[in-house]
Design a protein around this motif. Structure first.
Motif, PDB file in Angstrom:
ATOM      1  N   ALA A 174      75.994  25.102  78.471  1.00  0.00           N
ATOM      2  CA  ALA A 174      75.459  25.548  79.766  1.00  0.00           C
ATOM      3  C   ALA A 174      74.703  26.876  79.661  1.00  0.00           C
ATOM      4  N   ASN A 175      74.915  27.632  78.583  1.00  0.00           N
ATOM      5  CA  ASN A 175      74.303  28.972  78.532  1.00  0.00           C
ATOM      6  C   ASN A 175      73.680  29.305  77.167  1.00  0.00           C
ATOM      7  N   ALA A 176      73.599  28.330  76.264  1.00  0.00           N
ATOM      8  CA  ALA A 176      73.216  28.623  74.876  1.00  0.00           C
ATOM      9  C   ALA A 176      71.853  29.325  74.766  1.00  0.00           C
ATOM     10  N   VAL A 177      70.859  28.833  75.496  1.00  0.00           N
ATOM     11  CA  VAL A 177      69.512  29.416  75.361  1.00  0.00           C
ATOM     12  C   VAL A 177      69.541  30.880  75.821  1.00  0.00           C
ATOM     13  N   GLN A 178      70.178  31.113  76.968  1.00  0.00           N
ATOM     14  CA  GLN A 178      70.194  32.472  77.532  1.00  0.00           C
ATOM     15  C   GLN A 178      70.998  33.436  76.657  1.00  0.00           C
ATOM     16  N   ILE A 179      72.096  32.958  76.092  1.00  0.00           N
ATOM     17  CA  ILE A 179      72.917  33.826  75.223  1.00  0.00           C
ATOM     18  C   ILE A 179      72.118  34.181  73.966  1.00  0.00           C
ATOM     19  N   VAL A 180      71.490  33.186  73.371  1.00  0.00           N
ATOM     20  CA  VAL A 180      70.699  33.436  72.155  1.00  0.00           C
ATOM     21  C   VAL A 180      69.569  34.417  72.472  1.00  0.00           C
ATOM     22  N   ASP A 181      68.878  34.195  73.591  1.00  0.00           N
ATOM     23  CA  ASP A 181      67.761  35.069  73.945  1.00  0.00           C
ATOM     24  C   ASP A 181      68.213  36.507  74.215  1.00  0.00           C
ATOM     25  N   ALA A 182      69.467  36.666  74.610  1.00  0.00           N
ATOM     26  CA  ALA A 182      69.972  38.021  74.917  1.00  0.00           C
ATOM     27  C   ALA A 182      70.378  38.795  73.659  1.00  0.00           C
ATOM     28  N   MET A 183      70.371  38.142  72.497  1.00  0.00           N
ATOM     29  CA  MET A 183      70.769  38.846  71.268  1.00  0.00           C
ATOM     30  C   MET A 183      69.677  39.822  70.841  1.00  0.00           C
ATOM     31  N   ASP A 184      70.122  40.972  70.344  1.00  0.00           N
ATOM     32  CA  ASP A 184      69.195  42.038  69.972  1.00  0.00           C
ATOM     33  C   ASP A 184      68.758  41.863  68.508  1.00  0.00           C
ATOM     34  N   SER A 185      68.101  40.765  68.229  1.00  0.00           N
ATOM     35  CA  SER A 185      67.691  40.470  66.851  1.00  0.00           C
ATOM     36  C   SER A 185      66.681  39.330  66.898  1.00  0.00           C
ATOM     37  N   ASP A 186      65.718  39.358  65.976  1.00  0.00           N
ATOM     38  CA  ASP A 186      64.728  38.261  65.973  1.00  0.00           C
ATOM     39  C   ASP A 186      65.322  36.984  65.410  1.00  0.00           C
ATOM     40  N   THR A 187      66.296  37.152  64.501  1.00  0.00           N
ATOM     41  CA  THR A 187      66.944  35.975  63.902  1.00  0.00           C
ATOM     42  C   THR A 187      68.365  35.875  64.429  1.00  0.00           C
ATOM     43  N   VAL A 188      68.751  34.670  64.815  1.00  0.00           N
ATOM     44  CA  VAL A 188      70.112  34.443  65.337  1.00  0.00           C
ATOM     45  C   VAL A 188      70.732  33.289  64.557  1.00  0.00           C
ATOM     46  N   ILE A 189      71.995  33.489  64.156  1.00  0.00           N
ATOM     47  CA  ILE A 189      72.737  32.415  63.475  1.00  0.00           C
ATOM     48  C   ILE A 189      73.493  31.631  64.538  1.00  0.00           C
ATOM     49  N   TYR A 195      72.183  20.225  66.009  1.00  0.00           N
ATOM     50  CA  TYR A 195      71.271  19.687  67.031  1.00  0.00           C
ATOM     51  C   TYR A 195      71.170  20.620  68.231  1.00  0.00           C
ATOM     52  N   LEU A 196      72.312  21.173  68.645  1.00  0.00           N
ATOM     53  CA  LEU A 196      72.245  22.156  69.739  1.00  0.00           C
ATOM     54  C   LEU A 196      71.331  23.305  69.305  1.00  0.00           C
ATOM     55  N   ALA A 197      71.478  23.748  68.059  1.00  0.00           N
ATOM     56  CA  ALA A 197      70.664  24.859  67.545  1.00  0.00           C
ATOM     57  C   ALA A 197      69.171  24.495  67.560  1.00  0.00           C
ATOM     58  N   TYR A 210      71.011  27.816  61.308  1.00  0.00           N
ATOM     59  CA  TYR A 210      72.210  27.152  61.833  1.00  0.00           C
ATOM     60  C   TYR A 210      73.058  26.482  60.763  1.00  0.00           C
ATOM     61  N   TRP A 211      74.284  26.247  61.140  1.00  0.00           N
ATOM     62  CA  TRP A 211      75.267  25.508  60.341  1.00  0.00           C
ATOM     63  C   TRP A 211      75.039  24.012  60.591  1.00  0.00           C
ATOM     64  N   PRO A 212      75.204  23.168  59.547  1.00  0.00           N
ATOM     65  CA  PRO A 212      74.808  21.759  59.730  1.00  0.00           C
ATOM     66  C   PRO A 212      75.874  20.821  60.307  1.00  0.00           C
ATOM     67  N   GLY A 213      76.616  21.243  61.326  1.00  0.00           N
ATOM     68  CA  GLY A 213      77.606  20.355  61.940  1.00  0.00           C
ATOM     69  C   GLY A 213      76.965  19.463  62.991  1.00  0.00           C
ATOM     70  N   SER A 214      77.703  18.442  63.429  1.00  0.00           N
ATOM     71  CA  SER A 214      77.178  17.575  64.502  1.00  0.00           C
ATOM     72  C   SER A 214      78.327  16.919  65.258  1.00  0.00           C
ATOM     73  N   CYS A 215      77.994  16.436  66.443  1.00  0.00           N
ATOM     74  CA  CYS A 215      78.971  15.740  67.285  1.00  0.00           C
ATOM     75  C   CYS A 215      78.903  14.251  66.972  1.00  0.00           C
TER      76      CYS A 215
END
Ligand code: 13P
Ligand code: SF4
Length: 349
Positions: A174-189, A195-197, A210-215
């Motif tokens: 529900a918040n992944a894009v906004q949380i990632v965008d709020a990180m103070d870094s150009d690269t985010v792990i 797939y979510l990543a 990203y880590w290569p996990g999946s549902c």
């Protein structure tokens, strides 16, 4: 571990659990919420369990937090609060109860325990895991940090407490894009869902590694399958969960968390909808949305489906399967989860 045979005999000693059309008829208010998807004979089987659980909840001062993927008998019959992972995590911080019964998978129960260490958190089946949570350990997070020094780690809540503790912040669908965008870094792990990543990367300005996990449920859907359905049913809305592949997401009219999916249909309306997610999602909203015909491609989450009325009643009766999290791990994991909840609130999500 609970054993179905032995716990059934314990329960039969203490409760009248025989199917009862008479009892079922007296509980028609609850049945009305699931009558489109649960047959009257099945309701006669469920009603005695529903009655016993709801009574026992009062005696134990317990609440049931149930994920949107629970079966309708649980979702409508015994749950006090239902929702997606983010909503359930927030609810765990708010409920005034001594006991939380987590009807969902193990990482959700751990999240509740992390946020409410003084409450007793019961898990109806300790084997209700998640392919994403099982795909990564804290060591995996350390490997990612070594490979991308300085990049913050955003871990999906579908992770163990150890992985949350090793991360900088959590996110949900529900918040992944906004949380990632709020990180103070150009690269985010991002861990652990590739797939979510990838889906977040398509909507974010950040470079995402990203880590290569999946549902195991959502990765089964294919874009071809969706295109064939659209050709067959051109008026239907196709709504997907972001754990699906980017090719599937590209075919969908909307992509969102399990609660985002429900809200989108309520807001936008649809005469037909195909929910590209776990089966129970459509079943749980069918009665509330009588005008919508649901196509259920129906991939079942084998972990979520381990939760039953029977094992809910058993753990509440015996107070067994209490979820524990090591104090130091819980303290560090709490930082990642509360940081997510606080940031979500700040961002108005
Ligand atoms: P939501 O946060 O969207 O409820 O997703 C949780 C989950 O496990 C979906 O597979
Ligand atoms: Fe985990 Fe997928 Fe099941 Fe959700 S549907 S609990 S991500 S395995």
């Amino acid at each position: 571990m609970l054993n179905t045979g032995s716990f059934r005999s314990v329960l039969n000693h203490c409760y009248d659990l025989d199917p009862s059309p008479k009892l079922a008829a007296s509980m028609s208010d609850l049945y009305g919420k699931m009558s489109r998807v649960v047959s009257p004979p099945d309701w006669s089987i469920y009603a005695p369990y529903v009655k016993a659980i709801n009574q026992l909840k009062k005696e134990r001062n317990a609440v049931i937090l149930a994920h949107n993927y629970m079966t309708p008998d649980i979702f409508h019959g015994v749950a006090d609060f239902v929702g997606d992972s983010l909503q359930l995590a927030v609810k765990a911080t708010e409920v005034d109860a001594d006991v939380i019964v987590q009807c969902g998978v193990h990482f959700m129960a751990e999240t509740s325990k992390i946020l409410s260490p003084d409450k007793t958190v019961l898990m109806p089946d300790m084997d209700a895991g998640c392919s994403l949570a099982e795909s990564i350990t804290a060591e995996g997070v350390a490997q990612m940090r070594a490979k991308y020094p300085g990049a913050p780690v955003v871990s999906y809540v579908n992770t163990t407490a150890e992985v949350k503790a090793a991360s900088d912040i959590c996110c949900t669908s529900a918040n992944a894009v906004q949380i990632v965008d709020a990180m103070d870094s150009d690269t985010v792990i991002m861990t652990p869902d590739k797939y979510l990543a990838q889906n977040v990367a398509n909507l974010s300005k950040k470079k995402i590694v990203y880590w290569p996990g999946s549902c195991v449920v959502h990765e089964l859907y294919t874009a071809d399958e969706l295109r064939a359905y659209r050709e067959h049913e051109p008026d239907a809305k196709i709504i997907a969960h972001p754990e699906c592949t980017p090719a599937v997401v590209a075919e969908a009219d909307f992509t969102g968390s399990t609660s985002g999916i429900v809200n989108w249909i309520k807001r936008n309306g649809a005469s037909k909808a195909m929910l590209v997610t776990e089966c129970s999602m459509a079943s749980n909203i069918a009665d509330e949305l009588p005008g919508v015909e649901f196509a259920k491609p129906c991939n079942i989450c084998p972990y979520m489906k381990k939760i039953t009325l029977e094992n809910i009643l058993y753990v509440l009766h015996t107070m067994s399967n209490q979820v524990e999290v090591d104090t130091e791990i819980a303290r560090d994991a709490r930082k990642s989860v509360t940081r997510m909840i606080d940031l979500s609130r700040e961002l108005g999500l």
